[in-house]
Design a protein around this motif. Structure first.
Motif, short mmCIF file in Angstrom:
data_model
loop_
_atom_site.label_atom_id
_atom_site.label_comp_id
_atom_site.label_asym_id
_atom_site.label_seq_id
_atom_site.Cartn_x
_atom_site.Cartn_y
_atom_site.Cartn_z
N LYS A 121 0.54 5.23 -8.12
CA LYS A 121 -0.22 4.16 -7.45
C LYS A 121 0.67 3.36 -6.51
O LYS A 121 0.25 3.00 -5.41
N ASP A 122 1.89 3.10 -6.94
CA ASP A 122 2.83 2.38 -6.07
C ASP A 122 3.12 3.18 -4.81
O ASP A 122 3.17 2.64 -3.71
N ASP A 123 3.31 4.49 -4.98
CA ASP A 123 3.58 5.36 -3.83
C ASP A 123 2.41 5.38 -2.86
O ASP A 123 2.60 5.33 -1.64
N VAL A 124 1.18 5.42 -3.39
CA VAL A 124 0.00 5.42 -2.53
C VAL A 124 -0.11 4.09 -1.78
O VAL A 124 -0.39 4.07 -0.58
N ARG A 125 0.16 3.01 -2.47
CA ARG A 125 0.11 1.69 -1.81
C ARG A 125 1.13 1.62 -0.66
O ARG A 125 0.81 1.13 0.43
#
Length: 62
Positions: A5-9
């Motif tokens: 999720k952090d990478d997508v953000r």
């Protein structure tokens, strides 16, 4: 270590506001391929440029 999720953000923050879903999918695909490649290199090791050049010379001389 960052989560998916952090990478997508982070990715979404870097892409332009008018990007398409296809653009997002492509960039996620590239990020995943890079992560897998880094993991494989850490697990299996890498080959130097010089070694590849020597192998290439041997293949071309046959």
């Amino acid at each position: 270590m960052s989560t998916a999720k952090d990478d997508v953000r982070l990715l979404l923050d870097k892409l332009p506001d008018d990007c398409s879903l296809e653009d997002v999918q492509y960039h996620l695909y590239v990020v995943e391929k890079i992560r897998r490649g880094i993991g494989r290199a850490e697990k299996e090791g890498t080959t130097t440029q010089e070694e590849i050049e020597r192998q290439f010379e041997r293949w071309m001389s046959k």
